[in-house]
Motif scaffolding. Sequence first.
Motif, PDB file in Angstrom:
ATOM      1  N   PRO A 163      -3.921   2.568  -3.770  1.00 33.00           N
ATOM      2  CA  PRO A 163      -3.691   1.413  -4.655  1.00 33.00           C
ATOM      3  C   PRO A 163      -4.510   1.539  -5.939  1.00 33.00           C
ATOM      4  O   PRO A 163      -5.549   2.207  -5.975  1.00 33.00           O
ATOM      5  N   ASN A 164      -4.044   0.870  -6.979  1.00 30.22           N
ATOM      6  CA  ASN A 164      -4.705   0.936  -8.279  1.00 30.22           C
ATOM      7  C   ASN A 164      -4.739  -0.461  -8.871  1.00 30.22           C
ATOM      8  O   ASN A 164      -3.715  -0.995  -9.284  1.00 30.22           O
ATOM      9  N   TRP A 165      -5.939  -1.074  -8.877  1.00 34.16           N
ATOM     10  CA  TRP A 165      -6.057  -2.419  -9.432  1.00 34.16           C
ATOM     11  C   TRP A 165      -6.523  -2.342 -10.877  1.00 34.16           C
ATOM     12  O   TRP A 165      -7.630  -1.864 -11.153  1.00 34.16           O
ATOM     13  N   ILE A 166      -5.696  -2.798 -11.791  1.00 30.93           N
ATOM     14  CA  ILE A 166      -6.050  -2.863 -13.207  1.00 30.93           C
ATOM     15  C   ILE A 166      -6.868  -4.133 -13.433  1.00 30.93           C
ATOM     16  O   ILE A 166      -6.350  -5.244 -13.343  1.00 30.93           O
TER      17      ILE A 166
ATOM     18  N   THR B  71      -1.265   1.789 -21.747  1.00 28.78           N
ATOM     19  CA  THR B  71      -0.911   2.428 -20.483  1.00 28.78           C
ATOM     20  C   THR B  71      -1.156   1.487 -19.311  1.00 28.78           C
ATOM     21  O   THR B  71      -0.379   1.449 -18.347  1.00 28.78           O
ATOM     22  N   ALA B  72      -2.240   0.712 -19.385  1.00 28.91           N
ATOM     23  CA  ALA B  72      -2.539  -0.230 -18.304  1.00 28.91           C
ATOM     24  C   ALA B  72      -1.430  -1.265 -18.166  1.00 28.91           C
ATOM     25  O   ALA B  72      -1.064  -1.659 -17.056  1.00 28.91           O
ATOM     26  N   LEU B  73      -0.875  -1.715 -19.277  1.00 23.36           N
ATOM     27  CA  LEU B  73       0.227  -2.674 -19.208  1.00 23.36           C
ATOM     28  C   LEU B  73       1.474  -2.038 -18.591  1.00 23.36           C
ATOM     29  O   LEU B  73       2.227  -2.705 -17.873  1.00 23.36           O
ATOM     30  N   ASP B  74       1.678  -0.752 -18.846  1.00 23.37           N
ATOM     31  CA  ASP B  74       2.797  -0.052 -18.213  1.00 23.37           C
ATOM     32  C   ASP B  74       2.606   0.007 -16.703  1.00 23.37           C
ATOM     33  O   ASP B  74       3.557  -0.168 -15.932  1.00 23.37           O
ATOM     34  N   VAL B  75       1.364   0.253 -16.264  1.00 22.08           N
ATOM     35  CA  VAL B  75       1.060   0.282 -14.835  1.00 22.08           C
ATOM     36  C   VAL B  75       1.327  -1.084 -14.221  1.00 22.08           C
ATOM     37  O   VAL B  75       1.954  -1.195 -13.160  1.00 22.08           O
ATOM     38  N   LEU B  76       0.858  -2.134 -14.879  1.00 21.59           N
ATOM     39  CA  LEU B  76       1.061  -3.487 -14.362  1.00 21.59           C
ATOM     40  C   LEU B  76       2.542  -3.822 -14.254  1.00 21.59           C
ATOM     41  O   LEU B  76       2.977  -4.455 -13.285  1.00 21.59           O
ATOM     42  N   ASP B  77       3.326  -3.412 -15.227  1.00 24.61           N
ATOM     43  CA  ASP B  77       4.759  -3.675 -15.182  1.00 24.61           C
ATOM     44  C   ASP B  77       5.401  -2.944 -14.007  1.00 24.61           C
ATOM     45  O   ASP B  77       6.243  -3.514 -13.296  1.00 24.61           O
ATOM     46  N   TYR B  78       5.001  -1.699 -13.786  1.00 25.24           N
ATOM     47  CA  TYR B  78       5.519  -0.938 -12.646  1.00 25.24           C
ATOM     48  C   TYR B  78       5.130  -1.621 -11.332  1.00 25.24           C
ATOM     49  O   TYR B  78       5.967  -1.794 -10.437  1.00 25.24           O
ATOM     50  N   GLN B  79       3.866  -2.013 -11.215  1.00 22.44           N
ATOM     51  CA  GLN B  79       3.388  -2.628  -9.975  1.00 22.44           C
ATOM     52  C   GLN B  79       4.088  -3.950  -9.701  1.00 22.44           C
ATOM     53  O   GLN B  79       4.454  -4.243  -8.548  1.00 22.44           O
ATOM     54  N   MET B  80       4.292  -4.756 -10.732  1.00 21.39           N
ATOM     55  CA  MET B  80       4.965  -6.028 -10.521  1.00 21.39           C
ATOM     56  C   MET B  80       6.421  -5.797 -10.125  1.00 21.39           C
ATOM     57  O   MET B  80       6.989  -6.573  -9.332  1.00 21.39           O
TER      58      MET B  80
ATOM     59  N   HIS C  82       0.851  -1.199   0.000  1.00 18.35           N
ATOM     60  CA  HIS C  82       0.000   0.000   0.000  1.00 18.35           C
ATOM     61  C   HIS C  82       0.884   1.246   0.000  1.00 18.35           C
ATOM     62  O   HIS C  82       1.824   1.353   0.786  1.00 18.35           O
ATOM     63  N   PRO C  83       0.609   2.222  -0.887  1.00 20.14           N
ATOM     64  CA  PRO C  83       1.460   3.415  -0.944  1.00 20.14           C
ATOM     65  C   PRO C  83       1.365   4.318   0.284  1.00 20.14           C
ATOM     66  O   PRO C  83       2.247   5.146   0.499  1.00 20.14           O
ATOM     67  N   ASN C  84       0.297   4.156   1.081  1.00 22.07           N
ATOM     68  CA  ASN C  84       0.202   4.887   2.339  1.00 22.07           C
ATOM     69  C   ASN C  84       1.029   4.132   3.371  1.00 22.07           C
ATOM     70  O   ASN C  84       0.679   3.017   3.751  1.00 22.07           O
ATOM     71  N   PRO C  85       2.130   4.719   3.848  1.00 18.13           N
ATOM     72  CA  PRO C  85       3.003   3.978   4.770  1.00 18.13           C
ATOM     73  C   PRO C  85       2.331   3.575   6.070  1.00 18.13           C
ATOM     74  O   PRO C  85       2.759   2.608   6.708  1.00 18.13           O
ATOM     75  N   LEU C  86       1.279   4.296   6.478  1.00 11.76           N
ATOM     76  CA  LEU C  86       0.559   3.903   7.685  1.00 11.76           C
ATOM     77  C   LEU C  86      -0.047   2.511   7.529  1.00 11.76           C
ATOM     78  O   LEU C  86      -0.246   1.799   8.508  1.00 11.76           O
ATOM     79  N   ILE C  87      -0.320   2.125   6.290  1.00 10.93           N
ATOM     80  CA  ILE C  87      -0.874   0.799   6.010  1.00 10.93           C
ATOM     81  C   ILE C  87       0.209  -0.122   5.472  1.00 10.93           C
ATOM     82  O   ILE C  87       0.466  -1.197   6.020  1.00 10.93           O
ATOM     83  N   GLY C  88       0.865   0.286   4.377  1.00  9.51           N
ATOM     84  CA  GLY C  88       1.830  -0.577   3.711  1.00  9.51           C
ATOM     85  C   GLY C  88       2.983  -1.001   4.602  1.00  9.51           C
ATOM     86  O   GLY C  88       3.305  -2.189   4.688  1.00  9.51           O
ATOM     87  N   HIS C  89       3.606  -0.034   5.283  1.00 11.00           N
ATOM     88  CA  HIS C  89       4.744  -0.382   6.133  1.00 11.00           C
ATOM     89  C   HIS C  89       4.309  -1.259   7.303  1.00 11.00           C
ATOM     90  O   HIS C  89       5.028  -2.194   7.689  1.00 11.00           O
TER      91      HIS C  89
ATOM     92  N   LEU D  24      -0.875  -4.607  -3.249  1.00  5.67           N
ATOM     93  CA  LEU D  24      -1.198  -3.805  -4.426  1.00  5.67           C
ATOM     94  C   LEU D  24      -0.702  -2.379  -4.208  1.00  5.67           C
ATOM     95  O   LEU D  24      -1.194  -1.674  -3.332  1.00  5.67           O
ATOM     96  N   PRO D  25       0.286  -1.932  -4.998  1.00  7.25           N
ATOM     97  CA  PRO D  25       0.769  -0.563  -4.868  1.00  7.25           C
ATOM     98  C   PRO D  25      -0.090   0.406  -5.681  1.00  7.25           C
ATOM     99  O   PRO D  25      -1.083   0.008  -6.309  1.00  7.25           O
ATOM    100  N   GLY D  26       0.311   1.669  -5.674  1.00 11.22           N
ATOM    101  CA  GLY D  26      -0.311   2.636  -6.568  1.00 11.22           C
ATOM    102  C   GLY D  26       0.095   2.349  -8.000  1.00 11.22           C
ATOM    103  O   GLY D  26       0.913   1.466  -8.289  1.00 11.22           O
ATOM    104  N   GLY D  27      -0.450   3.132  -8.918  1.00 13.49           N
ATOM    105  CA  GLY D  27      -0.182   2.891 -10.331  1.00 13.49           C
ATOM    106  C   GLY D  27       1.059   3.562 -10.851  1.00 13.49           C
ATOM    107  O   GLY D  27       1.461   3.314 -12.001  1.00 13.49           O
ATOM    108  N   GLU D  28       1.702   4.414 -10.034  1.00 16.81           N
ATOM    109  CA  GLU D  28       2.899   5.135 -10.475  1.00 16.81           C
ATOM    110  C   GLU D  28       3.624   5.675  -9.251  1.00 16.81           C
ATOM    111  O   GLU D  28       3.033   5.759  -8.162  1.00 16.81           O
ATOM    112  N   PRO D  29       4.888   6.027  -9.363  1.00 20.17           N
ATOM    113  CA  PRO D  29       5.603   6.614  -8.228  1.00 20.17           C
ATOM    114  C   PRO D  29       4.880   7.858  -7.710  1.00 20.17           C
ATOM    115  O   PRO D  29       4.391   8.670  -8.496  1.00 20.17           O
ATOM    116  N   GLY D  30       4.787   7.961  -6.401  1.00 20.17           N
ATOM    117  CA  GLY D  30       4.128   9.115  -5.808  1.00 20.17           C
ATOM    118  C   GLY D  30       2.639   8.941  -5.594  1.00 20.17           C
ATOM    119  O   GLY D  30       1.979   9.821  -5.020  1.00 20.17           O
TER     120      GLY D  30
END
Length: 335
Positions: free
Chosen positions: A125-128, A135-144, A81-88, A115-121
């Motif tokens: 979370p962003n579930w494709i 663009t969706a495949l680019d997001v999936l590659d980043y997330q993986m 999770h990109p929110n560190p209060l949850i992810g960490h 599940l992370p966000g779809g891009e840095p920053g």
Amino acid sequence: MKLGVYNAILHDRSLPEALEAIAKVGLTGIEINTGGFLPAVHVPTFDEILSSDVARDEYLGLFEGTGVSIAGLNCNGNPLHPNPLIGHAHAEDIRRSIRLAERLGQDRVVTMSGLPGGEPGATTPNWIVNAWNSTALDVLDYQMGVAADFWKETDKLAADHGVKVALELHPQNVVFNPAGIRELVERTGATHVGVELDASHLFWQQMDPVAVIRDLGPLVFHAAAKDVRVNPSAAIYGVLDNRFRKLDPSEPRTNLGGDEWANEWPKDAAWDFVALGKGHDTAYWTEFLRALQEVDPEMWVNIEHEDVSLGRIEGLEVASAVLREANATLEVSVR
């Protein structure tokens, strides 16, 4: 097969009372929640067990003579999770659970890939759901890639402690089907990360859990017995039915970390979690167990009760009867 219960449904009572309830429905294992979305209610001395042999032995003593043993640990959550209060927090729960498993003589920890966000920053979370555009495949590659970094490190920790981590194939995670776990293993070279085969989330994705078990083979480390009934409204809303309602802070609700909460289920849902037998009959569950036995005859298969039409114990009674009958049928057929 070895049959038990995931303990979340029994968090309303003490551990000794939970063990008694499990024994009464004819099961012999308890999969214990150790963090993530839910607190470690039945491990009140968690920190002490990690550092004290006395505390560990006192805890293990609670199981002696009950007929019920520990059947793995569970810390389902979102470690990416990109929110560190949850992810960490959830990531640390996984690491702590791996260490706790070794201390307790266990070799299975159940969780989710995350599940992370779809891009840095990103902050959420962003579930494709369907990657039909580039663009969706680019997001999936980043997330993986984010997932691979975390799970490569976690796989090493698990290997160092003699523990295998079983990822539930749960939607709204990077890994929710066989393709996802294979890509994660390929990217990380993981030897101690595989799958917890929870049939329920495969059912509502219109997958066949038996076929998935045979497809994944040794990547299946652990299993959950939970059924799904697809309802007539699926013909209108589809299985990706999103008609949930956000609960008001004044209403009873379950915290999922930070300021995230479980929503209210649709009234005429396209599908529901139900007790074993209400979605698929005993014959199906026999074949489910048969496929698991082909992978590992000593695997734990733990009931997860989320049928809101049945009480806590009533639901376990119904599910246990079906699962035990399926197991008995399997045993007769393989003699």
